[in-house]
Design an enzyme around this catalytic site. Structure first.
Site, PDB file in Angstrom:
ATOM      1  N   MET A   1      -7.776   2.076  -7.527  1.00 54.12           N
ATOM      2  CA  MET A   1      -7.362   1.127  -6.479  1.00 54.12           C
ATOM      3  C   MET A   1      -7.641  -0.294  -6.989  1.00 54.12           C
ATOM      4  O   MET A   1      -8.747  -0.592  -7.424  1.00 54.12           O
ATOM      5  CB  MET A   1      -8.192   1.429  -5.223  1.00 54.12           C
ATOM      6  CG  MET A   1      -8.208   0.335  -4.203  1.00 54.12           C
ATOM      7  SD  MET A   1      -6.840   0.453  -3.063  1.00 54.12           S
ATOM      8  CE  MET A   1      -7.183  -0.976  -2.043  1.00 54.12           C
TER       9      MET A   1
ATOM     10  N   HIS B   1       0.974   7.104 -17.072  1.00 52.15           N
ATOM     11  CA  HIS B   1       1.984   6.209 -16.483  1.00 52.15           C
ATOM     12  C   HIS B   1       2.866   5.731 -17.624  1.00 52.15           C
ATOM     13  O   HIS B   1       2.588   4.700 -18.253  1.00 52.15           O
ATOM     14  CB  HIS B   1       1.301   5.029 -15.765  1.00 52.15           C
ATOM     15  CG  HIS B   1       2.272   4.203 -14.965  1.00 52.15           C
ATOM     16  ND1 HIS B   1       3.167   3.345 -15.552  1.00 52.15           N
ATOM     17  CD2 HIS B   1       2.496   4.134 -13.633  1.00 52.15           C
ATOM     18  CE1 HIS B   1       3.895   2.767 -14.596  1.00 52.15           C
ATOM     19  NE2 HIS B   1       3.508   3.238 -13.422  1.00 52.15           N
TER      20      HIS B   1
ATOM     21  N   HIS C   1       6.169  10.953 -10.868  1.00 54.39           N
ATOM     22  CA  HIS C   1       6.316   9.493 -10.784  1.00 54.39           C
ATOM     23  C   HIS C   1       7.399   9.016 -11.749  1.00 54.39           C
ATOM     24  O   HIS C   1       8.565   9.241 -11.512  1.00 54.39           O
ATOM     25  CB  HIS C   1       4.953   8.840 -11.029  1.00 54.39           C
ATOM     26  CG  HIS C   1       4.909   7.398 -10.671  1.00 54.39           C
ATOM     27  ND1 HIS C   1       4.994   6.959  -9.385  1.00 54.39           N
ATOM     28  CD2 HIS C   1       4.812   6.289 -11.435  1.00 54.39           C
ATOM     29  CE1 HIS C   1       4.962   5.638  -9.359  1.00 54.39           C
ATOM     30  NE2 HIS C   1       4.846   5.206 -10.601  1.00 54.39           N
TER      31      HIS C   1
ATOM     32  N   CYS D   1       0.798  -1.232   0.000  1.00 56.11           N
ATOM     33  CA  CYS D   1       0.000   0.000   0.000  1.00 56.11           C
ATOM     34  C   CYS D   1       0.829   1.281   0.000  1.00 56.11           C
ATOM     35  O   CYS D   1       0.419   2.298  -0.567  1.00 56.11           O
ATOM     36  CB  CYS D   1      -0.937   0.038   1.208  1.00 56.11           C
ATOM     37  SG  CYS D   1      -1.666  -1.553   1.635  1.00 56.11           S
TER      38      CYS D   1
ATOM     39  N   CYS E   1       1.624   3.719  -3.099  1.00 53.82           N
ATOM     40  CA  CYS E   1       0.640   4.677  -3.628  1.00 53.82           C
ATOM     41  C   CYS E   1       0.163   5.673  -2.569  1.00 53.82           C
ATOM     42  O   CYS E   1      -0.110   6.828  -2.872  1.00 53.82           O
ATOM     43  CB  CYS E   1      -0.575   3.939  -4.188  1.00 53.82           C
ATOM     44  SG  CYS E   1      -0.188   3.041  -5.697  1.00 53.82           S
ATOM     45  N   HIS E   2       0.015   5.212  -1.322  1.00 53.91           N
ATOM     46  CA  HIS E   2      -0.619   6.080  -0.311  1.00 53.91           C
ATOM     47  C   HIS E   2       0.389   6.805   0.568  1.00 53.91           C
ATOM     48  O   HIS E   2       0.012   7.732   1.292  1.00 53.91           O
ATOM     49  CB  HIS E   2      -1.555   5.249   0.575  1.00 53.91           C
ATOM     50  CG  HIS E   2      -2.674   4.611  -0.201  1.00 53.91           C
ATOM     51  ND1 HIS E   2      -3.825   5.282  -0.544  1.00 53.91           N
ATOM     52  CD2 HIS E   2      -2.802   3.366  -0.718  1.00 53.91           C
ATOM     53  CE1 HIS E   2      -4.622   4.469  -1.229  1.00 53.91           C
ATOM     54  NE2 HIS E   2      -4.019   3.295  -1.357  1.00 53.91           N
TER      55      HIS E   2
HETATM   56 FE1  DHE Z   1       6.979   0.917 -10.374  1.00 56.66          FE
HETATM   57  C1  DHE Z   1       9.396   2.242 -12.447  1.00 56.66           C
HETATM   58  C2  DHE Z   1       7.286   3.579  -8.330  1.00 56.66           C
HETATM   59  C3  DHE Z   1       4.307  -0.211  -8.595  1.00 56.66           C
HETATM   60  C4  DHE Z   1       7.099  -2.054 -12.032  1.00 56.66           C
HETATM   61  N1  DHE Z   1       8.107   2.606 -10.408  1.00 56.66           N
HETATM   62  C5  DHE Z   1       9.034   2.980 -11.360  1.00 56.66           C
HETATM   63  C6  DHE Z   1       9.595   4.259 -11.007  1.00 56.66           C
HETATM   64  C7  DHE Z   1       9.009   4.626  -9.822  1.00 56.66           C
HETATM   65  C8  DHE Z   1       8.073   3.591  -9.455  1.00 56.66           C
HETATM   66  C9  DHE Z   1       9.273   5.884  -9.039  1.00 56.66           C
HETATM   67  C10 DHE Z   1      10.634   5.022 -11.803  1.00 56.66           C
HETATM   68  C11 DHE Z   1      12.036   4.607 -11.446  1.00 56.66           C
HETATM   69  C12 DHE Z   1      13.091   5.322 -12.292  1.00 56.66           C
HETATM   70  O1  DHE Z   1      12.949   5.378 -13.520  1.00 56.66           O
HETATM   71  O2  DHE Z   1      14.069   5.827 -11.722  1.00 56.66           O
HETATM   72  N2  DHE Z   1       5.923   1.600  -8.778  1.00 56.66           N
HETATM   73  C13 DHE Z   1       6.233   2.707  -8.078  1.00 56.66           C
HETATM   74  C14 DHE Z   1       5.297   2.873  -6.997  1.00 56.66           C
HETATM   75  O3  DHE Z   1       5.354   3.761  -6.105  1.00 56.66           O
HETATM   76  C15 DHE Z   1       4.216   1.899  -7.187  1.00 56.66           C
HETATM   77  C16 DHE Z   1       2.995   2.607  -7.746  1.00 56.66           C
HETATM   78  C17 DHE Z   1       3.721   1.194  -5.937  1.00 56.66           C
HETATM   79  C18 DHE Z   1       4.739   0.452  -5.161  1.00 56.66           C
HETATM   80  O4  DHE Z   1       4.422   0.040  -4.051  1.00 56.66           O
HETATM   81  O5  DHE Z   1       5.865   0.257  -5.615  1.00 56.66           O
HETATM   82  C19 DHE Z   1       4.834   0.994  -8.237  1.00 56.66           C
HETATM   83  N3  DHE Z   1       5.872  -0.831 -10.340  1.00 56.66           N
HETATM   84  C20 DHE Z   1       4.840  -1.083  -9.521  1.00 56.66           C
HETATM   85  C21 DHE Z   1       4.334  -2.426  -9.710  1.00 56.66           C
HETATM   86  O6  DHE Z   1       3.393  -2.964  -9.062  1.00 56.66           O
HETATM   87  C22 DHE Z   1       5.078  -3.026 -10.840  1.00 56.66           C
HETATM   88  C23 DHE Z   1       4.123  -3.185 -12.025  1.00 56.66           C
HETATM   89  C24 DHE Z   1       5.654  -4.401 -10.542  1.00 56.66           C
HETATM   90  C25 DHE Z   1       6.770  -4.427  -9.548  1.00 56.66           C
HETATM   91  O7  DHE Z   1       7.805  -4.976  -9.909  1.00 56.66           O
HETATM   92  O8  DHE Z   1       6.609  -3.935  -8.438  1.00 56.66           O
HETATM   93  C26 DHE Z   1       6.112  -1.935 -11.099  1.00 56.66           C
HETATM   94  N4  DHE Z   1       8.034   0.237 -11.972  1.00 56.66           N
HETATM   95  C27 DHE Z   1       7.964  -1.033 -12.460  1.00 56.66           C
HETATM   96  C28 DHE Z   1       8.911  -1.172 -13.541  1.00 56.66           C
HETATM   97  C29 DHE Z   1       9.563   0.069 -13.675  1.00 56.66           C
HETATM   98  C30 DHE Z   1       9.003   0.929 -12.665  1.00 56.66           C
HETATM   99  C31 DHE Z   1       9.104  -2.423 -14.387  1.00 56.66           C
HETATM  100  C32 DHE Z   1      10.661   0.439 -14.676  1.00 56.66           C
HETATM  101  C33 DHE Z   1      10.108   0.730 -16.012  1.00 56.66           C
HETATM  102  C34 DHE Z   1      11.186   1.017 -17.028  1.00 56.66           C
HETATM  103  O9  DHE Z   1      11.035   0.532 -18.169  1.00 56.66           O
HETATM  104  O10 DHE Z   1      12.151   1.712 -16.709  1.00 56.66           O
END
Ligand code: DHE
Length: 530
Positions: free
Chosen positions: A71, A349, A307, A17, A20-21
């Site tokens: 959500m 996103h 983000h 959680c 996001c929150h």
């Molecule tokens: Fe991510 C990138 C934050 C949930 C997979 N994610 C990012 C970035 C941030 C971020 C700040 C950019 C990083 C950078 O470029 O320096 N992500 C968050 C969250 O805060 C969020 C919403 C909730 C959490 O608790 O993390 C979240 N993200 C997810 C997932 O649920 C995903 C789908 C699966 C996982 O692995 O957790 C996920 N996020 C990704 C991926 C990237 C990413 C694969 C990189 C994408 C890319 O091509 O560079």
């Protein structure tokens, strides 16, 4: 709540959680969940603004079934009992986790193989440019897959739920960051990939990048923290901690925020600077690393809540989603100013986005949307003479490609490709979450092709949704790799397509393939190709 229930709630909140929150539950992409409105008053009073306070029964429903606001439903991830615990947990005052200092980083630092004891040349025959670093989310591991043979080369322990992997400019090292704040440095020159150093930056983190400017190549690593809200600078080849800088401060609205988390970070190609996007304040920092003792920072006002994002085709403008404001901010890294703030459909996103030449509008950068059923194409500037005619469209959303539903997370293309791939893993319907849609960028009026990733994987249908998430091209730019992200006890897969024919090429699966999510090809990540 009993102390045991509180601990279970705290763990689930952190894992599922807080992203996001927020740790303090002040809200960002997700809603504010502080007790003043999550806790139903005994006298039935309403919160400020006249909205009803939630209470256990309502929260139970929201957590189980999700909401229209984005959500996700947790009824296939958490048990009934866990959902009940969470419904009560978020009515309690949020516990404040401890701070994390430079001394704490130093104490956690492990230099497993000093630089002098590492290989002097590549000790394996693997084509390192085509290696993929694949997050095995719920196992706290990273798979390194040989992209030529499609064999799993090595699986290494990392932090919990590695969020991203980034490459050194040299292409030799992989840096991972777990959401538990653990950074690992992996050397691909050993006979088998080997972790040579690790360090903790805090208790919650998402981003890392090295210094890329001439003269500073891989000298430093920067890591962005969610908790504590700060960024840290380390030595690039050892992870020795050098400096920690807090991001607490004022939002673009002039209000103090106690938890401004560091979201995406990217290294500039044209200056010794990192672009550091601070989620809750909406401030974009250009951090000049040429003199880290006398650190100079430019603070660019944009919009809340920053983000993820990526470069435009020229690699001069960084395009970052201010997702809860439904905007994309374009930072001009040459002038150090905001070039544009572009209104889009709900909750953009982009991942890192996708760049291609639109037949009518010229160079565009694409982003999908979590909250709307479109992919937005934004015109970006170009110095090329033949692109002068497209200047009139710059920074406008020139086209919105229709998707069958909301819930997109990533889009991807490649300079050699005619295709734009879009996923929708956060869509609640199985028929949408398990597929990708592919657009022909030469003729965007054609309906996109539906690719059923779950079916193509050949794996048996499971109760939990198997989300088809995140596309990555191989080094040559002729294959697309997609993760099929199943439940944490189910075998999942990476499904590979021929980008030209859109035909299935290979399925990589094994009992170790648990919850694969992000995939990072060495060459494409090293050179910011997307
Ligand atoms: Fe991510 C990138 C934050 C949930 C997979 N994610 C990012 C970035 C941030 C971020 C700040 C950019 C990083 C950078 O470029 O320096 N992500 C968050 C969250 O805060 C969020 C919403 C909730 C959490 O608790 O993390 C979240 N993200 C997810 C997932 O649920 C995903 C789908 C699966 C996982 O692995 O957790 C996920 N996020 C990704 C991926 C990237 C990413 C694969 C990189 C994408 C890319 O091509 O560079």
């Amino acid at each position: 709540m009993t102390p045991e229930e509180f601990e279970i709630g705290k763990k689930i909140y952190f894992e599922r959680c807080a992203g996001c929150h927020g740790v303090l539950r002040k809200g960002a992409t997700g809603k504010n969940l502080e007790p003043h409105w999550s806790k139903k008053a005994a006298d039935g009073s309403v919160q400020e603004g006249g909205m009803l306070k939630l209470g256990t029964a309502r929260l139970d429903k929201i957590i189980a079934l999700g909401t229209e606001g984005g959500m996700v439903n947790y009824d296939d991830i958490l048990t009934k009992q866990e959902i009940d615990i969470m419904a009560r947990y978020i009515q309690q005052t949020p516990p404040v986790p401890p701070e994390f200092s430079l001394a704490d980083m130093q104490a956690s630092w492990k230099l497993i193989v000093p630089v002098a004891e590492r290989p002097k040349k590549q000790m394996n025959k693997v084509n390192l440019k085509n290696v993929f670093a694949v997050t095995l989310r719920d196992t706290g591991k990273l798979a390194l897959i040989d992209g030529d043979t499609k064999e799993i080369w090595q699986i290494l322990n990392t932090g919990y739920a590695v969020h991203i992997s980034r490459m050194s400019l040299s292409g030799r090292y992989v840096y991972t960051v777990g959401r538990d704040g653990l950074v690992t440095l992996i050397d691909l020159w050993f006979e088998k990939p080997t972790t040579v150093a690790s360090i903790r930056m805090g208790s919650d983190a998402r981003s890392v990048d090295t210094s890329k400017f001439k003269g500073f190549e891989d000298k430093y690593l920067i890591g962005g923290g969610y908790w504590p809200p700060q960024y840290s600078i380390m030595e690039g080849d050892t992870l020795k901690p050098l400096k920690v800088i807090s991001t607490r401060g004022m939002t673009v609205d002039g209000e103090y925020h106690p938890e401004p988390r560091v979201a995406s970070i990217v290294a500039s190609h044209i200056k010794p600077e990192w672009v550091v996007n601070v989620k809750e304040t909406g401030q974009i920092l250009l951090v000049d690393y040429s003199d880290i003792k006398n650190l100079r920072t430019t603070t660019i006002e944009s919009a809340k809540f920053l983000h993820d994002g990526g470069w435009d085709a020229s690699k001069r403008y960084f395009m970052v989603a201010a997702n809860a404001s439904h905007k994309i901010a374009a930072v001009d890294t040459k002038t150090g100013k905001l070039a544009a703030l572009i209104d889009t459909k709900k909750i953009p996103h982009p991942g890192r986005g996708a760049n291609f030449l639109h037949p009518k509008y010229g160079p565009v950068w694409a982003t999908g949307h979590l909250g709307d059923a479109v992919v937005s194409l934004i015109s970006t500037p170009s110095d090329k003479k033949e692109h002068a005619k497209f200047k009139q469209y710059n920074w406008k959303v020139v086209e919105e490609l229709k998707m069958p539903g909301a819930g997109n997370l990533f889009v991807k293309t490649h300079p050699k490709s005619n295709h734009l791939w879009a996923d929708m893993p956060m869509n609640p319907e199985r028929e949408n979450a398990e597929v990708n849609y592919v657009y022909d960028i030469r003729d965007l009026s054609k309906p996109p092709v539906r690719i059923d990733v779950a079916k193509d994987s050949g794996l048996p249908v499971t109760k939990a949704l198997r989300r088809a998430v995140h596309q990555e091209y191989n080094e040559k730019g002729d294959e697309v790799w997609i993760s099929l992200w199943g439940g944490k006890t189910d075998q999942s897969a990476i499904v590979i397509y021929d980008d030209k024919t859109l035909k299935l090429k290979k399925v990589i699966t094994s009992p170790d393939m648990i919850t694969p999510t992000g995939k990072f090809n060495v060459w494409n990540t090293q050179h910011d190709i997307y």
